[in-house]
Write a protein that holds these residues in place. Sequence first.
Motif, PDB file in Angstrom:
ATOM      1  N   PHE A 199       0.871  -1.166   0.000  1.00 32.90           N
ATOM      2  CA  PHE A 199       0.000   0.000   0.000  1.00 32.90           C
ATOM      3  C   PHE A 199       0.910   1.218   0.000  1.00 32.90           C
ATOM      4  O   PHE A 199       1.823   1.308   0.823  1.00 32.90           O
ATOM      5  N   THR A 200       0.723   2.146  -0.927  1.00 32.21           N
ATOM      6  CA  THR A 200       1.613   3.296  -1.015  1.00 32.21           C
ATOM      7  C   THR A 200       0.837   4.600  -0.887  1.00 32.21           C
ATOM      8  O   THR A 200      -0.388   4.611  -0.848  1.00 32.21           O
ATOM      9  N   LEU A 201       1.583   5.684  -0.859  1.00 36.84           N
ATOM     10  CA  LEU A 201       0.993   7.007  -0.709  1.00 36.84           C
ATOM     11  C   LEU A 201      -0.065   7.285  -1.767  1.00 36.84           C
ATOM     12  O   LEU A 201      -1.077   7.932  -1.494  1.00 36.84           O
ATOM     13  N   ALA A 202       0.159   6.784  -2.983  1.00 34.06           N
ATOM     14  CA  ALA A 202      -0.791   7.019  -4.078  1.00 34.06           C
ATOM     15  C   ALA A 202      -2.159   6.422  -3.763  1.00 34.06           C
ATOM     16  O   ALA A 202      -3.195   7.047  -4.001  1.00 34.06           O
ATOM     17  N   GLU A 203      -2.164   5.208  -3.210  1.00 30.59           N
ATOM     18  CA  GLU A 203      -3.433   4.554  -2.895  1.00 30.59           C
ATOM     19  C   GLU A 203      -4.104   5.175  -1.672  1.00 30.59           C
ATOM     20  O   GLU A 203      -5.327   5.266  -1.600  1.00 30.59           O
ATOM     21  N   VAL A 204      -3.292   5.599  -0.694  1.00 33.48           N
ATOM     22  CA  VAL A 204      -3.858   6.295   0.468  1.00 33.48           C
ATOM     23  C   VAL A 204      -4.559   7.561   0.004  1.00 33.48           C
ATOM     24  O   VAL A 204      -5.683   7.871   0.436  1.00 33.48           O
ATOM     25  N   HIS A 205      -3.921   8.290  -0.891  1.00 31.77           N
ATOM     26  CA  HIS A 205      -4.514   9.526  -1.417  1.00 31.77           C
ATOM     27  C   HIS A 205      -5.826   9.239  -2.140  1.00 31.77           C
ATOM     28  O   HIS A 205      -6.814   9.949  -1.951  1.00 31.77           O
ATOM     29  N   GLY A 206      -5.821   8.195  -2.951  1.00 30.36           N
ATOM     30  CA  GLY A 206      -7.027   7.853  -3.695  1.00 30.36           C
ATOM     31  C   GLY A 206      -8.161   7.391  -2.795  1.00 30.36           C
ATOM     32  O   GLY A 206      -9.336   7.684  -3.053  1.00 30.36           O
ATOM     33  N   LEU A 207      -7.815   6.693  -1.734  1.00 25.42           N
ATOM     34  CA  LEU A 207      -8.819   6.150  -0.820  1.00 25.42           C
ATOM     35  C   LEU A 207      -9.319   7.200   0.171  1.00 25.42           C
ATOM     36  O   LEU A 207     -10.497   7.208   0.548  1.00 25.42           O
ATOM     37  N   GLY A 208      -8.418   8.093   0.583  1.00 21.57           N
ATOM     38  CA  GLY A 208      -8.773   9.109   1.570  1.00 21.57           C
ATOM     39  C   GLY A 208      -8.466   8.656   2.984  1.00 21.57           C
ATOM     40  O   GLY A 208      -8.527   7.456   3.298  1.00 21.57           O
ATOM     41  N   LEU A 209      -8.134   9.594   3.843  1.00 21.56           N
ATOM     42  CA  LEU A 209      -7.743   9.255   5.209  1.00 21.56           C
ATOM     43  C   LEU A 209      -8.884   8.642   6.011  1.00 21.56           C
ATOM     44  O   LEU A 209      -8.654   7.811   6.890  1.00 21.56           O
ATOM     45  N   LYS A 210     -10.100   9.028   5.738  1.00 17.04           N
ATOM     46  CA  LYS A 210     -11.236   8.487   6.498  1.00 17.04           C
ATOM     47  C   LYS A 210     -11.306   6.976   6.368  1.00 17.04           C
ATOM     48  O   LYS A 210     -11.538   6.254   7.354  1.00 17.04           O
ATOM     49  N   ALA A 211     -11.102   6.472   5.144  1.00 13.28           N
ATOM     50  CA  ALA A 211     -11.158   5.023   4.917  1.00 13.28           C
ATOM     51  C   ALA A 211      -9.841   4.337   5.257  1.00 13.28           C
ATOM     52  O   ALA A 211      -9.834   3.194   5.722  1.00 13.28           O
ATOM     53  N   ALA A 212      -8.718   5.024   5.028  1.00 19.58           N
ATOM     54  CA  ALA A 212      -7.406   4.377   5.170  1.00 19.58           C
ATOM     55  C   ALA A 212      -6.795   4.526   6.559  1.00 19.58           C
ATOM     56  O   ALA A 212      -5.812   3.848   6.860  1.00 19.58           O
TER      57      ALA A 212
END
Length: 405
Positions: A261-274
Motif C-alpha cells: 500500500f503506497t501514498l498514491a493509494e492512500v490519497h485515492g482512498l482518503g484518510l477516512k477510509a485508510a
Amino acid sequence: MKLTHLVSTALLAATAMTAGVLSANAADISDGKIKIGILNDQSGVYADFGGKWSVEAAKMAVEDFGGKVQGAPIEIVDADHQNKADIASNIARKWYDTEQVDAIMELTTSSVALAVQGISEEKKKIDIVTGAATTDLTGKACSPYGFHWAYDTHSQAVGTGGALVKQGGDSWYFITVDYAFGHSLEEQTTKFIEDKGGKVLGDVLYPLGATDYSSFLLQAQSSGAKVIGLANAGLDTSNSIKQAAEFGIVQGGQRLAALLFTLAEVHGLGLKAAQGVVLTEAYYWDRDDKSREFGERFLKRTGRMPNMIQAGTYSAVMQYLKAVDKAGTDATEPVAKLLHEMPVNDVFTQNGKVQADGSMVHDMYLFQVKKPEESKRDWDYYTYLATIPGDEAYLSASESGCSLK
C-alpha cells in the motif's frame, strides 16, 4: 596582425580539440544517444501506483543529470503494457531491436517484469525493476543485467507482516491476487508469520482487476483470523479496503493488513477510509530534508507527491546515468559491473548497496496512516513508526536462490 592570427589559430585548435574529445566520448555511446524506456501500467489498476508519474520521475532524473552523458543526449520513451506479459514482451523486443533503447525500467506487474527481464538477458541489455515485487527477479530468475530497486515481497512481509505479528496478529487469512506477485507476497508473509509462531488459516485467489470482493471478504471474515492479509496492490487494495468497510470487518475486531500500500493509494482512498492502516514504504516525502526537497519539486511538476515506485524510478535512472558516465560507455557489461559496485546515495535512499543477485538493499520504513484530524496539509498522511534496516528487509544473495556469484 601576426599575433591575432596566432591567437585565432590557437583558439581554433582548442575548439577542434574540445570537439574531438566530445566526439570521442559520444562515439563510445551507441547510436550517439542514451535511450531509456519506462514500461509500465498507465491505464489499469496500477496507473497511480507507478504510471505516468514514474515517467515524470524519470524525466526529472534526466534533467537533474544535465540532459547529456558523455556528450550524448538522453531520451526517455514510455509505453503502457496493460499488465499483459505478451504486450510488454513485444514492446521490449521492438525497443531493443529497432528503436535503440539501451535499458528498460519500472516494469510494474511481476509477470511483466519477469518476462522483460528474460528478454533483456537474452539481448544483453540492462533492466531495472522498480514497480514489480516478486523476489524471483533476484532469485531463480536473476540475471547479470537485471536489477531490483525499490522494494520486493520480502521487504513488505518483514515490514507490515512483522509489525502486526508483534502486535498479536498471529492468525491470518489471505485475499491474494492470482499471479506471480500475489503468490510471492503471500508466500513471503506466510513464512515470516510461521517463523514467529503464527499460523495461516487459509486463502482465496482472485483475478487481477476484480471489482467485487464481497465473497472473498466474507470467506476471510468467517475464518475468524485476527488479520486479513491483502496480498495485492493498486486499485485492488483500495477496492478491497472500501468493501471491507461495508462489511464492518474492522469494526468486528479483525485487522486489515495492506501488504503493498503506497501514498498514491492512500490519497485515492482518503484518510477516512485508510486511517490506521500499517504499511511499509522505502520513501516518504516528509521523512527528511532531501526527501522533502524532491517531493516538493515533484508536487509542483505533477500536482501530487511521489510514492516509493516513482521516487525509486528517479533513483534507478539517475544511478544508471552515473554508471554510464563513470564507465565512459553505455556498453552493457561495464555499466552492469558498475551498477553492482557503486553505492546508492540520492533522494531515494542513503548507503544503498547492490548485491550479486541484482537486489538493491536499502532501509525500509514502517508507517501508520494518520487520522483525518491528525493531518496538517494535503499529502501529510503518515506517522513514522520504525526503520527496518536493509539487511533485515532483504534476502541476502546467498539466501535468494540466485545462481550468480
